[in-house]
Design a protein around this motif. Structure first.
Motif, short mmCIF file in Angstrom:
data_model
loop_
_atom_site.label_atom_id
_atom_site.label_comp_id
_atom_site.label_asym_id
_atom_site.label_seq_id
_atom_site.Cartn_x
_atom_site.Cartn_y
_atom_site.Cartn_z
N UNK A 144 -4.53 0.19 -13.35
CA UNK A 144 -5.59 0.61 -12.86
C UNK A 144 -6.15 1.11 -11.34
N UNK A 145 -7.66 1.43 -11.34
CA UNK A 145 -7.46 1.91 -9.79
C UNK A 145 -7.41 0.82 -8.87
N UNK A 146 -7.80 0.51 -9.30
CA UNK A 146 -8.17 -1.60 -8.28
C UNK A 146 -7.36 -1.53 -8.21
N UNK A 147 -6.69 -1.83 -9.18
CA UNK A 147 -4.78 -2.58 -8.58
C UNK A 147 -3.21 -2.13 -8.54
N UNK A 148 -3.28 -0.23 -8.66
CA UNK A 148 -2.92 0.09 -8.41
C UNK A 148 -2.80 0.43 -6.83
N UNK A 149 -4.26 0.51 -5.99
CA UNK A 149 -4.61 0.67 -4.76
C UNK A 149 -4.14 -0.69 -3.90
N UNK A 150 -4.55 -1.51 -4.83
CA UNK A 150 -3.73 -3.59 -4.37
C UNK A 150 -2.48 -3.41 -3.81
N UNK A 151 -1.87 -2.89 -4.90
CA UNK A 151 -0.61 -2.77 -3.98
C UNK A 151 0.06 -1.87 -3.25
N UNK A 152 -0.52 -1.09 -3.38
CA UNK A 152 -0.38 0.26 -2.67
C UNK A 152 -0.23 -1.10 -0.68
N UNK A 171 -3.95 8.77 -9.31
CA UNK A 171 -4.90 9.66 -8.50
C UNK A 171 -6.42 8.82 -7.84
N UNK A 172 -6.37 8.23 -9.44
CA UNK A 172 -7.91 7.36 -8.46
C UNK A 172 -7.23 6.39 -7.84
N UNK A 173 -6.58 5.57 -7.90
CA UNK A 173 -6.64 5.35 -7.06
C UNK A 173 -6.61 5.06 -5.56
N UNK A 174 -5.48 6.71 -5.15
CA UNK A 174 -5.62 7.24 -4.30
C UNK A 174 -6.58 7.36 -3.74
N UNK A 175 -7.55 8.27 -4.07
CA UNK A 175 -9.17 8.20 -4.26
C UNK A 175 -9.77 7.17 -3.97
N UNK A 176 -9.45 5.77 -4.50
CA UNK A 176 -10.40 4.67 -3.98
C UNK A 176 -9.39 4.28 -2.51
N UNK A 177 -8.28 4.15 -2.75
CA UNK A 177 -8.56 4.11 -0.78
C UNK A 177 -8.99 4.69 0.26
N UNK A 178 -9.10 6.07 -0.18
CA UNK A 178 -9.53 7.36 0.36
C UNK A 178 -11.02 6.71 0.62
N UNK A 179 -11.33 6.84 -0.46
CA UNK A 179 -13.28 6.11 -0.51
C UNK A 179 -13.50 5.24 0.42
N UNK A 180 -12.66 3.70 0.41
CA UNK A 180 -12.71 2.64 0.83
C UNK A 180 -11.92 2.86 2.95
N UNK A 181 -11.81 3.93 2.78
CA UNK A 181 -11.50 4.85 5.03
C UNK A 181 -10.06 3.57 4.65
N UNK A 182 -9.45 3.18 3.93
CA UNK A 182 -7.86 2.31 3.88
C UNK A 182 -7.19 3.38 4.69
N UNK A 183 -7.19 4.77 4.41
CA UNK A 183 -6.03 5.98 5.20
C UNK A 183 -7.07 6.46 6.76
N UNK A 184 -8.64 5.91 6.64
CA UNK A 184 -8.54 6.46 8.62
C UNK A 184 -7.78 5.66 8.83
N UNK A 185 -8.10 4.21 8.08
CA UNK A 185 -7.83 2.92 9.35
C UNK A 185 -5.93 2.95 9.69
N UNK A 186 -5.50 3.42 8.53
CA UNK A 186 -4.16 3.52 8.30
C UNK A 186 -3.82 4.75 8.13
N UNK A 187 -3.68 5.74 8.68
CA UNK A 187 -2.80 7.42 8.32
C UNK A 187 -2.03 7.56 8.01
N UNK A 188 -0.84 7.21 8.31
CA UNK A 188 0.54 6.78 7.73
C UNK A 188 1.05 6.64 6.71
N UNK A 189 -0.20 5.54 5.86
CA UNK A 189 0.23 5.81 4.77
C UNK A 189 -0.32 6.57 3.93
#
Length: 474
Positions: free
Chosen positions: A325-333, A343-361
């Motif tokens: 599910x989106x939460x668990x797949x994002x957690x795994x990343x 796509x939903x797990x990627x979108x969740x990471x984007x929404x949380x600002x994860x890629x802003x803080x970790x752009x290489x990810x």
């Protein structure tokens, strides 16, 4: 009191610190939400798991769900139960178009195209992707800046030119670039050129019956690699595959560039932080003299046993959806830098600002989802997912050993790439023929045809070896 329905799940223990803890926690959470079930997670050596699965199937006691390394996809399709029928059934067909199972939303329709395509055969998603990685280019930003290299190299010519600038640095690193002599690099290099390792569209339009390790795409890669080595730009540690040695060379600034898996991202960033230098991450450089062909993947997928009773089957399917599910797949990343598979797990990471803080990810996801910007011409849409048609054939691990030994001879002994890889093709073909012979009676049973990672002259290694160089701050 009714007894619980037990779902045996055999997973590949990839040996990273804490890796199995996360999977067992997911099982416990699922059990709590579905008290009628107990998910029994068993961590197995990823190298021997296929053999264990085959033996269990022959004895009539296979697990409900089994995880297989991507190399073993063909063997997973070929393993038979003791009654002579296929051990595994299609995950997609078992779901049967349902949108949720036991209240768990079905996620298979949201899997990113590149990952879904790899595990799809004849339009059918046969197994649930659980881990996905691809190859990326990493660089020491400080060394690039000192050498006047303003942008990450996009193709092999630009890599060569950048290494030339690095070589001119006074007191610079001993070499410009390194990567492991491992089959993953051959696969990606062939894929970006649109080449194939096997007939029948890499074993996807029919069973592969022949392999070719001397294709023009393979020879282009091997010849370029040899030239980098001869010119003093490529660091060859002399070992196969030596993930740890090439990582150490980057961490200690003996090289400016390292090509390696997106799986190494957390370790590479930690190495830069610990070493006090900046890091840049970009797509795998392609052959600018050939059309862009796509990517190869590595990873694992979860296979569903055929013939389960309905209650066990639906419990297993529900757990597979819960795991991803989106939460668990994002957690795994976040934990392992594996590519978010939906796509939903990627979108969740984007929404949380994860890629802003970790752009290489986000680089690995971008590589699988879009064509390179410098290649998005001539009718190619930059937003179109590139192809991801990794090869499917038996004894992939054995063939990998053949190609790495061939390259070792080219690098160490100056062997001619054409002659050496032509010889390697004959050796690899015999391995494929032996695999097909092993399958004739009762599916693959031989330890040789069910191996995952095999190198004739290499010591066993694991993901935990990276901790010998840098320990992650968990």
């Amino acid at each position: 009191m009714n007894s619980k329905v037990v779902i045996d799940v055999w997973v590949a223990d990839l040996t990273f610190p804490g890796y199995m803890d996360r999977l067992r926690r997911l099982a416990e959470e699922f059990d709590a939400a579905h008290p009628e079930y107990h998910v029994n997670i068993r961590g197995c050596d990823f190298r021997t798991l296929p053999l264990e699965i085959s033996q269990a199937a022959a004895q009539g006691r296979p697990p409900a769900v089994a995880e297989c390394y991507f190399y073993i996809t063909q063997a997973a399709r070929d393993i038979l139960k003791n009654d002579g029928t296929p051990l595994f059934t299609s995950v997609e067909k078992a779901i049967g178009g349902r949108k949720e199972i036991l209240g768990e939303p079905v996620v298979i329709d949201d899997i990113i195209p590149a990952v879904r395509d790899y595990y799809t055969y004849d339009g059918d998603l046969t197994s649930m992707p659980s881990v996905a990685t691809t190859m990326l280019l990493y660089a020491n930003a400080d060394l690039l800046r000192a050498a006047g290299v303003s942008e990450m190299p996009r193709d092999w010519d630009e890599v060569e030119a950048a290494c030339g600038r690095i070589a001119e640095l006074p007191d610079g690193p001993s070499h410009g670039i390194t990567w492991s002599n491992h089959g993953l690099f051959f696969q990606q290099a062939i894929a970006v050129q649109g080449g194939l390792l096997a007939d029948h569209d890499n074993g996807r339009s029919g069973r592969a019956t022949s392999v070719d390790l001397a294709s023009k795409e393979m020879l282009a890669w091997a010849t370029w690699w040899q030239r980098l080595h001869q010119d003093g730009h490529y660091l060859y540690t002399g070992k196969i595959p030596d993930w740890e040695g090439t990582f150490k060379a980057f961490a200690t600034q003996e090289v400016a560039f390292r090509i390696t898996s997106s799986n190494d991202l957390n370790y590479m960033v930690q190495a830069a932080e610990s070493g006090g230098f900046g890091i840049e991450v970009s797509r795998f450089p392609d052959n600018g003299r050939a059309p862009y062909g796509g990517n190869a993947l590595a990873g694992t997928s979860l296979w569903l046993a055929d013939g389960l009773d309905e209650v066990t089957r639906d419990g297993a399917l529900a757990f597979l959806q819960y795991m991803h599910n989106p939460h668990n797949a994002a957690d795994q990343h976040k934990a392992n830098s594996f590519i978010p598979v939906t796509n939903a797990s990627f979108a969740l990471l984007e929404e949380e600002g994860w890629f802003d803080k970790h752009p290489y990810h986000r680089v690995a996801s971008d590589q699988l989802k879009t064509y390179p910007a410098h290649r998005a011409t001539g009718g190619l849409d930059a937003a179109t997912p590139p192809p991801s048609w990794g090869a499917l054939f038996g004894d992939f691990a054995g063939v990998q050993d053949v190609m790495t030994r061939a390259m070792g001879d080219v690098l160490t002994h100056g062997a001619d790439p054409v002659a050496r890889f032509t010889e390697a093709t004959a050796e690899a073909q015999k391995l494929l023929d032996d695999y097909r012979a092993d399958c004739l009676q009762a599916g693959p049973r031989s330890p040789d045809t069910l191996r995952v990672e095999f190198f004739r002259d290499a010591e066993p290694y694991s993901g935990a070896d990276l901790e010998n160089v840098v320990q992650l701050n968990r």
